[in-house]
Design an enzyme around this catalytic site. Structure first.
Site, PDB file in Angstrom:
ATOM      1  N   TRP A 159       3.797   1.702  14.495  1.00 29.66           N
ATOM      2  CA  TRP A 159       2.536   2.306  14.906  1.00 29.66           C
ATOM      3  C   TRP A 159       1.540   2.477  13.761  1.00 29.66           C
ATOM      4  O   TRP A 159       0.362   2.717  14.001  1.00 29.66           O
ATOM      5  CB  TRP A 159       2.807   3.692  15.509  1.00 29.66           C
ATOM      6  CG  TRP A 159       3.729   4.509  14.643  1.00 29.66           C
ATOM      7  CD1 TRP A 159       5.081   4.663  14.809  1.00 29.66           C
ATOM      8  CD2 TRP A 159       3.385   5.244  13.460  1.00 29.66           C
ATOM      9  NE1 TRP A 159       5.596   5.441  13.800  1.00 29.66           N
ATOM     10  CE2 TRP A 159       4.582   5.815  12.956  1.00 29.66           C
ATOM     11  CE3 TRP A 159       2.196   5.472  12.771  1.00 29.66           C
ATOM     12  CZ2 TRP A 159       4.623   6.594  11.808  1.00 29.66           C
ATOM     13  CZ3 TRP A 159       2.220   6.246  11.610  1.00 29.66           C
ATOM     14  CH2 TRP A 159       3.420   6.797  11.144  1.00 29.66           C
TER      15      TRP A 159
ATOM     16  N   LYS B 154       7.096  -6.254  21.145  1.00 24.22           N
ATOM     17  CA  LYS B 154       7.596  -4.925  21.509  1.00 24.22           C
ATOM     18  C   LYS B 154       6.971  -3.966  20.487  1.00 24.22           C
ATOM     19  O   LYS B 154       7.444  -3.853  19.359  1.00 24.22           O
ATOM     20  CB  LYS B 154       9.122  -4.889  21.449  1.00 24.22           C
ATOM     21  CG  LYS B 154       9.725  -3.580  22.017  1.00 24.22           C
ATOM     22  CD  LYS B 154       9.550  -2.417  21.097  1.00 24.22           C
ATOM     23  CE  LYS B 154      10.095  -1.132  21.660  1.00 24.22           C
ATOM     24  NZ  LYS B 154       9.345   0.066  21.220  1.00 24.22           N
ATOM     25  N   HIS B 155       5.904  -3.294  20.905  1.00 26.06           N
ATOM     26  CA  HIS B 155       5.199  -2.402  19.987  1.00 26.06           C
ATOM     27  C   HIS B 155       5.803  -0.997  20.055  1.00 26.06           C
ATOM     28  O   HIS B 155       6.596  -0.684  20.940  1.00 26.06           O
ATOM     29  CB  HIS B 155       3.710  -2.358  20.340  1.00 26.06           C
ATOM     30  CG  HIS B 155       2.815  -2.288  19.158  1.00 26.06           C
ATOM     31  ND1 HIS B 155       3.149  -1.589  18.005  1.00 26.06           N
ATOM     32  CD2 HIS B 155       1.576  -2.804  18.918  1.00 26.06           C
ATOM     33  CE1 HIS B 155       2.166  -1.700  17.133  1.00 26.06           C
ATOM     34  NE2 HIS B 155       1.206  -2.435  17.642  1.00 26.06           N
ATOM     35  N   ALA B 156       5.413  -0.164  19.083  1.00 23.21           N
ATOM     36  CA  ALA B 156       5.867   1.223  19.076  1.00 23.21           C
ATOM     37  C   ALA B 156       5.402   1.922  20.348  1.00 23.21           C
ATOM     38  O   ALA B 156       4.311   1.667  20.869  1.00 23.21           O
ATOM     39  CB  ALA B 156       5.316   1.939  17.845  1.00 23.21           C
TER      40      ALA B 156
ATOM     41  N   GLY C  89       9.462  -1.852  10.236  1.00 22.94           N
ATOM     42  CA  GLY C  89       9.834  -0.519  10.700  1.00 22.94           C
ATOM     43  C   GLY C  89      10.848   0.128   9.802  1.00 22.94           C
ATOM     44  O   GLY C  89      10.957  -0.178   8.607  1.00 22.94           O
ATOM     45  N   SER C  90      11.635   1.008  10.389  1.00 26.48           N
ATOM     46  CA  SER C  90      12.598   1.795   9.633  1.00 26.48           C
ATOM     47  C   SER C  90      13.830   0.973   9.277  1.00 26.48           C
ATOM     48  O   SER C  90      14.121  -0.049   9.905  1.00 26.48           O
ATOM     49  CB  SER C  90      13.027   3.015  10.442  1.00 26.48           C
ATOM     50  OG  SER C  90      13.806   2.608  11.568  1.00 26.48           O
TER      51      SER C  90
ATOM     52  N   GLU D 270      10.609  -6.301   7.345  1.00 23.59           N
ATOM     53  CA  GLU D 270       9.828  -5.523   6.381  1.00 23.59           C
ATOM     54  C   GLU D 270      10.085  -4.070   6.715  1.00 23.59           C
ATOM     55  O   GLU D 270       9.614  -3.557   7.726  1.00 23.59           O
ATOM     56  CB  GLU D 270       8.337  -5.869   6.484  1.00 23.59           C
ATOM     57  CG  GLU D 270       7.521  -5.335   5.310  1.00 23.59           C
ATOM     58  CD  GLU D 270       6.839  -4.017   5.597  1.00 23.59           C
ATOM     59  OE1 GLU D 270       7.407  -2.980   5.173  1.00 23.59           O
ATOM     60  OE2 GLU D 270       5.784  -4.004   6.214  1.00 23.59           O
TER      61      GLU D 270
ATOM     62  N   CYS E 257       4.105   1.809   4.320  1.00 22.53           N
ATOM     63  CA  CYS E 257       5.279   1.397   3.544  1.00 22.53           C
ATOM     64  C   CYS E 257       4.895   1.024   2.118  1.00 22.53           C
ATOM     65  O   CYS E 257       5.683   1.208   1.193  1.00 22.53           O
ATOM     66  CB  CYS E 257       5.961   0.210   4.222  1.00 22.53           C
ATOM     67  SG  CYS E 257       6.663   0.586   5.837  1.00 22.53           S
TER      68      CYS E 257
ATOM     69  N   GLU F 294      12.120   7.998   1.715  1.00 23.47           N
ATOM     70  CA  GLU F 294      10.697   7.689   1.783  1.00 23.47           C
ATOM     71  C   GLU F 294       9.931   8.849   2.407  1.00 23.47           C
ATOM     72  O   GLU F 294      10.253   9.297   3.506  1.00 23.47           O
ATOM     73  CB  GLU F 294      10.471   6.423   2.613  1.00 23.47           C
ATOM     74  CG  GLU F 294       9.026   6.006   2.730  1.00 23.47           C
ATOM     75  CD  GLU F 294       8.840   4.746   3.557  1.00 23.47           C
ATOM     76  OE1 GLU F 294       7.796   4.089   3.410  1.00 23.47           O
ATOM     77  OE2 GLU F 294       9.748   4.410   4.350  1.00 23.47           O
TER      78      GLU F 294
END
Length: 461
Positions: A136, A160-162, A212-213, A234, A268, A365
């Protein structure tokens, strides 16, 4: 997590969406596969025409889509508009360069003869439908930096988005449709995270990319590995920002503030750990703290706002826990550090010193406007601190000493080293990390070739 637009500035749920069912997912997978069979044969000229058209439409829409982004995830609206403009630039870059980046390559004549061939070449061919699992925080840019090269290479995309940016996700599908891309070239799948595994296992999906995570990356990589499918990941970052004695301190401190708080610190590649040589430590920290304290926090739709709310209540809670843990461990708060009262998921720009390896914020993070500052006695210690992380996405070095630059470029464990400037992504330069920041590269020629079948073509004498 529900698929919904929840305004981070107020906590109000504005729109909710039903997740797509199995029948709709199947229909879209069938469409992606069928579209790929014909779209893969289109010319670069035709793809470029469509991509330029999409870029133009995005620029026309930047005011409207900028407000949508801000309402969905809290980005200051000026930054949202800038994100749209950046996406249009990348789309045009790939439209103009894809044919050259994917042109047939001919090996050296001596090697061709040595192989016994009369002729040989390397050709880049598209793979097929590629699943993109996107976050997002840059809801347009993260998608476009995948979609532009993938579509220009002849692939088709499944997004597939957030779940907290559904309006942006649907806008992206509509954008490519309005530009004239064949139906099925780019489709949004309004599904929750639990549906990703089955979609990735489907044989019609040929590859996947995820930003993402780390846990999400592990899950996608595990399934893709089991199914023997290509992935690009990433993941997180805890980028160092190193300041050496020869640096322009005024400029370094000014850039440091922006590097830590752009997108409300939810990036990030944001600089997160500030490693300052002892000779200039006090002077830099004073400038940096003053800059962080002076930032305007407020309504992200206000043109003057520099720091908006965090994207979610959970995100703010995570940040509060990291700061509180550091303070309990002995860290000093130079500014910020307290959760404000009132509606919305705001958190003030914060500077922490006295960080130790035992604190969670040293290892994890911090996804928000919180900076940790370290003192280094010399260059060797600066390198050690910079590399003392599981992440390796990017890095920033401030020095006017060429010997310093050579050493940092050689020894920093990161996918990028930015000297006397802030980390940023540009379509011409490869982007990605090492260690737990992921693998593979996006952008540039490296990025467009990630989802290609690199084919050797050999002709006998």
């Amino acid at each position: 997590m529900p698929i919904a637009t929840v305004n981070p500035a107020t906590g109000e749920t504005l729109r909710t969406y039903e997740a797509m069912g199995d029948e709709e997912i199947e229909r879209r997978l069938q469409l992606a596969e069928a579209t790929f069979r014909t779209y893969r044969t289109t010319s670069f000229e035709e793809r470029a025409r469509l991509m330029h058209r999409a870029a133009g439409l995005l620029e026309e829409d930047r005011e409207e889509i900028g407000k949508v982004i801000t309402t969905e995830m809290g980005k200051p609206v000026k930054q949202a508009r800038a994100e749209a403009a950046k996406c249009a630039k990348a789309m045009r870059w790939y439209a103009d360069h894809a044919a050259g980046l994917l042109a047939d390559e001919e090996p050296a004549e001596a090697d061709v003869k040595d192989s016994g061939a009369s002729r040989a070449l390397v050709r880049y061919r598209p793979l097929g439908p590629v699943l993109a699992v996107m976050p997002w925080n840059f809801p347009l840019w993260q998608v476009i930096r995948f979609a532009a090269p993938a579509l220009m290479a002849g692939n088709v995309g499944l997004l597939k988005h957030a779940s907290n940016v559904p309006q942006t996700a649907l806008y992206l599908e509509d954008l490519f449709h309005r530009a004239g891309f064949p139906e099925g070239c780019f489709q949004t799948l309004l599904v929750g995270s639990a549906a990703v595994d089955d979609i990735l296992r489907d044989e019609r999906v040929r590859a996947a990319t995820l930003t993402g995570s780390e846990p999400a990356g592990r899950a996608v990589a595990s399934t893709a590995g089991e199914m023997v499918k290509k992935t690009v990941l990433e993941l997180g970052g805890s980028d160092p920002f190193v300041v050496m004695p020869s640096a322009d301190l005024d400029r370094a401190a000014q850039v440091a503030v922006n590097a830590r708080t752009q997108n409300t610190g939810q990036s990030c590649i944001a600089a997160k750990r500030f490693i300052v040589h002892a000779d200039v430590y006090d002077a830099f920290v004073q400038r940096f703290t003053e800059g962080m304290r002076a930032l305007k926090v407020g309504d992200p739709l206000d043109e003057d706002t520099e720091v908006g709310p965090l994207s979610s209540e959970r995100g703010r809670d995570d940040l509060v826990e990291l700061v509180d843990d550091a303070v309990r461990g002995g860290a000093t708060v130079l500014c910020g550090g307290e959760r404000p009262e009132g509606p919305g998921w705001y958190y003030p720009p914060t500077v922490l010193t006295g960080i130790t390896r035992e604190m969670r914020i040293h290892r994890e993070e911090a996804f928000g406007p919180v900076a940790t500052v370290y003192r280094a006695d010399d260059l060797d210690e600066a390198v050690l601190i910079a590399n003392d992380t599981d992440f390796g996405l990017s890095s920033n070095v401030w020095t006017r000493d060429d010997a310093d630059v050579d050493r940092f470029v050689r020894d920093l464990e990161a996918g990028s080293v930015y000297v006397n400037g802030m980390t940023a992504s540009h379509p011409a330069f490869p982007f990605g990390g090492v260690k737990r920041s992921g693998y593979g590269r996006e952008l540039s020629g490296h990025g467009i070739r990630e989802f290609c079948n690199i084919t050797t073509v050999w002709h006998g004498a």
